[in-house]
Design an enzyme around this catalytic site. Sequence first.
Site, short mmCIF file in Angstrom:
data_model
loop_
_atom_site.label_atom_id
_atom_site.label_comp_id
_atom_site.label_asym_id
_atom_site.label_seq_id
_atom_site.Cartn_x
_atom_site.Cartn_y
_atom_site.Cartn_z
N ASN A 218 58.04 65.80 -66.69
CA ASN A 218 57.64 67.22 -66.77
C ASN A 218 58.28 67.93 -65.59
O ASN A 218 57.85 67.75 -64.45
CB ASN A 218 56.12 67.31 -66.72
CG ASN A 218 55.62 68.74 -66.66
OD1 ASN A 218 56.39 69.68 -66.83
ND2 ASN A 218 54.33 68.91 -66.39
N LYS B 127 58.19 70.99 -64.92
CA LYS B 127 57.42 72.17 -64.50
C LYS B 127 58.38 73.35 -64.29
O LYS B 127 59.36 73.47 -65.02
CB LYS B 127 56.58 71.84 -63.25
CG LYS B 127 55.74 70.56 -63.46
CD LYS B 127 54.72 70.30 -62.40
CE LYS B 127 53.93 69.05 -62.73
NZ LYS B 127 52.85 68.78 -61.81
N HIS C 166 48.13 71.06 -70.07
CA HIS C 166 48.37 70.55 -68.72
C HIS C 166 47.38 71.22 -67.77
O HIS C 166 47.04 72.39 -67.94
CB HIS C 166 49.82 70.83 -68.29
CG HIS C 166 50.17 70.10 -67.02
ND1 HIS C 166 49.79 70.55 -65.79
CD2 HIS C 166 50.84 68.94 -66.82
CE1 HIS C 166 50.22 69.69 -64.87
NE2 HIS C 166 50.86 68.70 -65.46
N GLU D 14 47.69 72.44 -64.97
CA GLU D 14 48.18 73.68 -64.35
C GLU D 14 48.02 74.86 -65.29
O GLU D 14 47.83 76.00 -64.86
CB GLU D 14 49.63 73.48 -63.88
CG GLU D 14 49.67 72.58 -62.65
CD GLU D 14 50.92 71.75 -62.48
OE1 GLU D 14 51.95 72.07 -63.12
OE2 GLU D 14 50.88 70.78 -61.71
N GLU E 34 45.71 62.91 -66.44
CA GLU E 34 46.20 63.32 -65.13
C GLU E 34 45.05 63.82 -64.27
O GLU E 34 44.60 64.97 -64.43
CB GLU E 34 47.24 64.44 -65.27
CG GLU E 34 48.45 64.04 -66.10
CD GLU E 34 49.66 64.93 -65.82
OE1 GLU E 34 50.73 64.38 -65.58
OE2 GLU E 34 49.51 66.16 -65.80
N GLY F 272 50.93 65.63 -57.59
CA GLY F 272 51.73 66.15 -56.47
C GLY F 272 51.14 65.88 -55.10
O GLY F 272 51.59 66.46 -54.11
N SER G 168 51.38 61.61 -59.33
CA SER G 168 52.03 60.88 -58.23
C SER G 168 52.67 59.56 -58.66
O SER G 168 52.71 58.61 -57.87
CB SER G 168 51.06 60.66 -57.07
OG SER G 168 50.68 61.91 -56.52
P1 13P Z 1 53.54 64.60 -60.09
O1 13P Z 1 54.20 63.37 -60.68
O2 13P Z 1 54.49 65.46 -59.32
O3 13P Z 1 52.31 64.22 -59.33
O4 13P Z 1 53.06 65.52 -61.32
C1 13P Z 1 52.32 64.96 -62.35
C2 13P Z 1 52.24 65.92 -63.46
O5 13P Z 1 51.54 66.91 -63.39
C3 13P Z 1 53.07 65.67 -64.65
O6 13P Z 1 52.70 66.45 -65.72
#
Ligand code: 13P
Length: 255
Positions: free
Chosen positions: A8, A10, A93, A95, A163, A169, A208
């Site tokens: 992803n 983002k 997601h 976010e 997640e 992150g 992560s």
């Molecule tokens: P990270 O791998 O950067 O922690 O992000 C995970 C994520 O949100 C993937 O959709």
Amino acid sequence: MRPLIAGNWKMHGLNADLHEIDSIAALAARTQPHVDILICPPASLLAAAARIAADRIAVGGQDCSPEASGAHTGDISAEMLKDAGAGAVIVGHSERRQHHGETDALVFSKALAARRAGLLAVICVGETQEQHASGAALSICGDQIVASVPLGMRAFGLAIGYEPLWAIGSGQMPTSQEIVQMHAHIRRRLVEHLGAEGKNVRILYGGSVKPSNARAILALPEVGGALVGGASLKSAEFAAILACAPQEGATIAAE
Ligand code: 13P
């Protein structure tokens, strides 16, 4: 069950970064025939990414509208993603849930849109740090599954991304035991909700994931792949994660 490793991107990536997709696709074709690989770039790069991937790997969207078309400025429909070459779309997601106020009901309608367009829906669930600390993670994520996954979804059209919000992150991770427990719980809720079809839905871990921890995570029972953020942006790092995917059938069923 073939593992699915999804990247992803983002809100990262310009045309100048598309060569990363070519590198991943070239490597995948050579060395990873047992892994399904998906890259979800920003929508601005989707069509170009699909042309470069040329069916060697799948590309997908990061979100879609529930509607097929209409007066929805700034939104993109699942049909449009499909038309641009997508094979999948991430919906719900954290976010989007956090920063755009997306509810389970909206995620549900987006998953239906994905199915209508013939896209794999990667439906995300996860608990906050506070919910984790209070011991509510299993019930929170189980409830998100039931409320976000439309009845009648088929295993080939659905993957779940677990997640934990606090692991995204942050470099923080649940313990292996917590991941195993959560994935087994999600599996149970999926089977209750979808019947036998729920047994074959891939449950991806995200948060992560890095080359240094991917092998251990991907070997856990009921972990059917990974949803990778930051470490999917550079092909070398993503390739190192792909190399950690177990061969088909190597994971042990939890139940
Ligand atoms: P990270 O791998 O950067 O922690 O992000 C995970 C994520 O949100 C993937 O959709």
